[in-house]
Design a protein around this motif. Structure first.
Motif, PDB file in Angstrom:
ATOM      1  N   ALA A  92      -4.870   0.855   8.445  1.00 21.54           N
ATOM      2  CA  ALA A  92      -3.687   0.020   8.670  1.00 21.54           C
ATOM      3  C   ALA A  92      -3.274  -0.702   7.392  1.00 21.54           C
ATOM      4  O   ALA A  92      -2.067  -0.855   7.108  1.00 21.54           O
ATOM      5  N   VAL A  93      -4.249  -1.140   6.605  1.00 24.60           N
ATOM      6  CA  VAL A  93      -3.951  -1.819   5.334  1.00 24.60           C
ATOM      7  C   VAL A  93      -3.227  -0.878   4.373  1.00 24.60           C
ATOM      8  O   VAL A  93      -2.222  -1.245   3.749  1.00 24.60           O
ATOM      9  N   ILE A  94      -3.704   0.353   4.261  1.00 22.93           N
ATOM     10  CA  ILE A  94      -3.066   1.323   3.370  1.00 22.93           C
ATOM     11  C   ILE A  94      -1.643   1.605   3.825  1.00 22.93           C
ATOM     12  O   ILE A  94      -0.701   1.648   3.012  1.00 22.93           O
ATOM     13  N   ALA A  95      -1.454   1.796   5.133  1.00 24.36           N
ATOM     14  CA  ALA A  95      -0.102   2.043   5.654  1.00 24.36           C
ATOM     15  C   ALA A  95       0.809   0.853   5.381  1.00 24.36           C
ATOM     16  O   ALA A  95       1.972   1.021   4.978  1.00 24.36           O
ATOM     17  N   ALA A  96       0.290  -0.364   5.581  1.00 17.93           N
ATOM     18  CA  ALA A  96       1.101  -1.566   5.357  1.00 17.93           C
ATOM     19  C   ALA A  96       1.471  -1.715   3.886  1.00 17.93           C
ATOM     20  O   ALA A  96       2.612  -2.070   3.554  1.00 17.93           O
ATOM     21  N   LEU A  97       0.523  -1.431   2.983  1.00 18.56           N
ATOM     22  CA  LEU A  97       0.810  -1.533   1.553  1.00 18.56           C
ATOM     23  C   LEU A  97       1.869  -0.520   1.127  1.00 18.56           C
ATOM     24  O   LEU A  97       2.736  -0.826   0.288  1.00 18.56           O
ATOM     25  N   LEU A  98       1.828   0.665   1.698  1.00 14.81           N
ATOM     26  CA  LEU A  98       2.846   1.672   1.385  1.00 14.81           C
ATOM     27  C   LEU A  98       4.217   1.226   1.883  1.00 14.81           C
ATOM     28  O   LEU A  98       5.238   1.448   1.211  1.00 14.81           O
ATOM     29  N   MET A  99       4.242   0.588   3.040  1.00 11.76           N
ATOM     30  CA  MET A  99       5.515   0.065   3.546  1.00 11.76           C
ATOM     31  C   MET A  99       6.055  -1.033   2.645  1.00 11.76           C
ATOM     32  O   MET A  99       7.256  -1.089   2.354  1.00 11.76           O
ATOM     33  N   VAL A 100       5.162  -1.916   2.197  1.00 13.13           N
ATOM     34  CA  VAL A 100       5.572  -2.988   1.281  1.00 13.13           C
ATOM     35  C   VAL A 100       6.095  -2.404  -0.027  1.00 13.13           C
ATOM     36  O   VAL A 100       7.032  -2.931  -0.635  1.00 13.13           O
ATOM     37  N   ALA A 101       5.505  -1.265  -0.446  1.00 17.78           N
ATOM     38  CA  ALA A 101       5.933  -0.620  -1.695  1.00 17.78           C
ATOM     39  C   ALA A 101       7.251   0.121  -1.551  1.00 17.78           C
ATOM     40  O   ALA A 101       7.768   0.651  -2.538  1.00 17.78           O
ATOM     41  N   ALA A 157      -3.546 -11.338   5.032  1.00 14.15           N
ATOM     42  CA  ALA A 157      -2.828 -10.480   5.970  1.00 14.15           C
ATOM     43  C   ALA A 157      -1.663  -9.815   5.246  1.00 14.15           C
ATOM     44  O   ALA A 157      -1.021 -10.416   4.379  1.00 14.15           O
ATOM     45  N   ILE A 158      -1.393  -8.564   5.591  1.00 14.59           N
ATOM     46  CA  ILE A 158      -0.283  -7.836   4.979  1.00 14.59           C
ATOM     47  C   ILE A 158       0.818  -7.681   6.027  1.00 14.59           C
ATOM     48  O   ILE A 158       0.577  -7.143   7.118  1.00 14.59           O
ATOM     49  N   VAL A 159       1.997  -8.154   5.679  1.00 18.05           N
ATOM     50  CA  VAL A 159       3.137  -8.114   6.593  1.00 18.05           C
ATOM     51  C   VAL A 159       4.268  -7.346   5.911  1.00 18.05           C
ATOM     52  O   VAL A 159       4.844  -7.834   4.931  1.00 18.05           O
ATOM     53  N   PRO A 160       4.577  -6.137   6.360  1.00 21.11           N
ATOM     54  CA  PRO A 160       5.714  -5.403   5.794  1.00 21.11           C
ATOM     55  C   PRO A 160       6.980  -6.242   5.888  1.00 21.11           C
ATOM     56  O   PRO A 160       7.317  -6.756   6.967  1.00 21.11           O
ATOM     57  N   GLY A 242      -5.036   2.329  14.036  1.00 22.02           N
ATOM     58  CA  GLY A 242      -4.714   1.279  13.073  1.00 22.02           C
ATOM     59  C   GLY A 242      -3.239   1.211  12.727  1.00 22.02           C
ATOM     60  O   GLY A 242      -2.642   0.130  12.689  1.00 22.02           O
ATOM     61  N   THR A 243      -2.624   2.360  12.490  1.00 24.94           N
ATOM     62  CA  THR A 243      -1.200   2.363  12.126  1.00 24.94           C
ATOM     63  C   THR A 243      -0.324   1.975  13.321  1.00 24.94           C
ATOM     64  O   THR A 243       0.704   1.305  13.155  1.00 24.94           O
ATOM     65  N   MET A 244      -0.736   2.374  14.533  1.00 24.56           N
ATOM     66  CA  MET A 244       0.023   1.959  15.710  1.00 24.56           C
ATOM     67  C   MET A 244      -0.127   0.458  15.954  1.00 24.56           C
ATOM     68  O   MET A 244       0.832  -0.208  16.370  1.00 24.56           O
ATOM     69  N   ALA A 251       1.885  -6.633  11.525  1.00 26.11           N
ATOM     70  CA  ALA A 251       1.033  -7.130  10.431  1.00 26.11           C
ATOM     71  C   ALA A 251      -0.387  -6.676  10.694  1.00 26.11           C
ATOM     72  O   ALA A 251      -0.741  -6.269  11.801  1.00 26.11           O
ATOM     73  N   ILE A 252      -1.215  -6.753   9.656  1.00 27.79           N
ATOM     74  CA  ILE A 252      -2.635  -6.442   9.802  1.00 27.79           C
ATOM     75  C   ILE A 252      -3.448  -7.539   9.147  1.00 27.79           C
ATOM     76  O   ILE A 252      -3.276  -7.849   7.960  1.00 27.79           O
ATOM     77  N   ASP A 253      -4.310  -8.172   9.930  1.00 29.21           N
ATOM     78  CA  ASP A 253      -5.155  -9.261   9.458  1.00 29.21           C
ATOM     79  C   ASP A 253      -6.331  -8.692   8.671  1.00 29.21           C
ATOM     80  O   ASP A 253      -6.821  -7.599   8.990  1.00 29.21           O
ATOM     81  N   PRO A 254      -6.818  -9.394   7.639  1.00 24.79           N
ATOM     82  CA  PRO A 254      -7.912  -8.853   6.826  1.00 24.79           C
ATOM     83  C   PRO A 254      -9.211  -8.627   7.586  1.00 24.79           C
ATOM     84  O   PRO A 254     -10.040  -7.807   7.177  1.00 24.79           O
ATOM     85  N   ASN A 255      -9.430  -9.334   8.687  1.00 26.94           N
ATOM     86  CA  ASN A 255     -10.681  -9.182   9.434  1.00 26.94           C
ATOM     87  C   ASN A 255     -10.504  -8.464  10.767  1.00 26.94           C
ATOM     88  O   ASN A 255     -11.450  -8.370  11.541  1.00 26.94           O
TER      89      ASN A 255
END
Length: 344
Positions: A92-101, A157-160, A242-244, A251-255
């Motif tokens: 989920a973190v990788i997907a969120a980072l790609l969305m942010v990018a 947390a990563i929030v697109p 995770g991506t769903m 968003a995805i929380d770090p923990n």
């Protein structure tokens, strides 16, 4: 021979047809347990049986339930993956980072699923190459994936930023205003994986290897490849969940996911998949996860501190394992007595 005699000879007689027998589903025990629990809570707290609350329970079952589906395959092959929670999180973190990018959210989600499969491939390659049980391998990769995920997301947390994409709308949309699309995907995944486990060559091999690895090897089944494929499947399902989750929550929380593994294993065991391998039930795992969710929700309706749900879940798991062992003992004892009577 007359025409009547010929017809009588060719035409099947009623006794030639196999007798139809009704077979009780193997998950009947957990289905009854779930129904009884819901009935008891519903009688005491009628609001519990409200349709909105029931669909909410199904929605809460979705993401952990997906992981339980993958875990059924692993337990059926006598393996356990302790890193499922962090594969869920890292994907989920990788997907969120790609969305942010700036990547299209659908493509980013697909990348997250593929990334989860790659994490499962790492687990599989280490386990197969070093000939180690996956529980030992994933005990190490649990911390590895956790550490890498925290490094990548910087502990935040990563929030697109742009959530106007149809990806977020579709995943969080509720059919008829009550049934989340994510829950529908979960149900379809459960049906598909049930078919895979019980109606395909891969599913047959998984259960054969889990039942008797030596016999499976002598039968020509590539046991190492089956182990690898099962761990990759687990990783891919973690990536999908995770991506769903990211699309549903935004968003995805770090923990998030750190405490998933014990709940997932508990649901699978409660559902009737034995730790000894050789057999698995997808339907049972889904019902097992719903039982855990009903326990958590029921405690809230009765005004009991939600922290007790962890204790109750553990107690139900111990009870399920004890009953499983007791049933197996009685079956084995009955078979021994039958053999003794035949030879005696």
């Amino acid at each position: 021979m007359t025409e009547a005699d010929r017809t009588e000879t060719i035409a099947p007689r009623p006794q030639d047809f196999p007798k139809w027998r009704f077979r009780m589903p193997e998950e009947i025990g957990v289905i009854v347990a779930l129904a009884v629990m819901m009935a008891v809570i519903g009688v005491a707290r009628p609001r519990f049986l409200n349709s909105i609350n029931l669909f909410s329970l199904l929605g809460n079952t979705t993401f952990l339930g997906m992981l339980a589906i993958g875990m059924v395959f692993l337990l059926a092959i006598r393996e356990i993956d302790l890193s499922v929670g962090w594969m869920f999180n890292f994907s989920a973190v990788i997907a969120a980072l790609l969305m942010v990018a700036g990547f299209d959210p659908w493509l980013a989600a697909l990348a997250g699923i593929v990334f989860g499969a790659c994490l499962g491939l790492v687990n599989g390659l280490i386990a197969v190459t070093l000939r180690l049980p996956s529980i030992i391998v994933t005990l190490g990769t649990y911390s590895m994936f956790q550490g890498l995920s925290l490094v990548v997301n910087h502990g935040r947390a990563i929030v697109p930023s742009d959530q106007s994409s149809s990806f977020f709308w579709v995943i969080s949309y509720k059919l008829f205003g009550v049934l989340p699309v994510a829950a529908l995907v979960f149900v379809l995944l459960a049906i598909a994986m049930h078919v895979v486990l019980h109606r395909t060559r891969f599913g047959y091999r998984v259960q054969a290897v889990g039942s008797n690895p030596e016999a499976a090897t002598h039968a020509g089944i590539p046991t190492a490849r089956v182990r690898l494929q099962t761990l990759v499947l687990m990783g891919a399902i973690c990536g999908l969940s995770g991506t769903m989750y990211l699309g549903f929550r935004g968003a995805i929380d770090p923990n998030e996911g750190s405490d998933f593994v014990l709940v997932v294993i508990a649901a699978v065991i409660i559902g009737g998949t034995p730790l000894s391998g050789g057999h698995g039930t997808i339907i049972g795992a889904v019902i097992g996860m719903m039982i855990i969710q009903v326990i958590s929700s029921g405690l809230i309706f009765f005004g009991i501190d939600a922290t007790w749900s962890t204790f109750v879940t553990g107690a139900v798991t111990v009870l399920a394992v004890s009953l499983d062992r007791l049933i197996k003992y009685h079956r084995t004892r009955r078979a021994e007595l039958r053999r003794e009577s035949l030879h005696g």
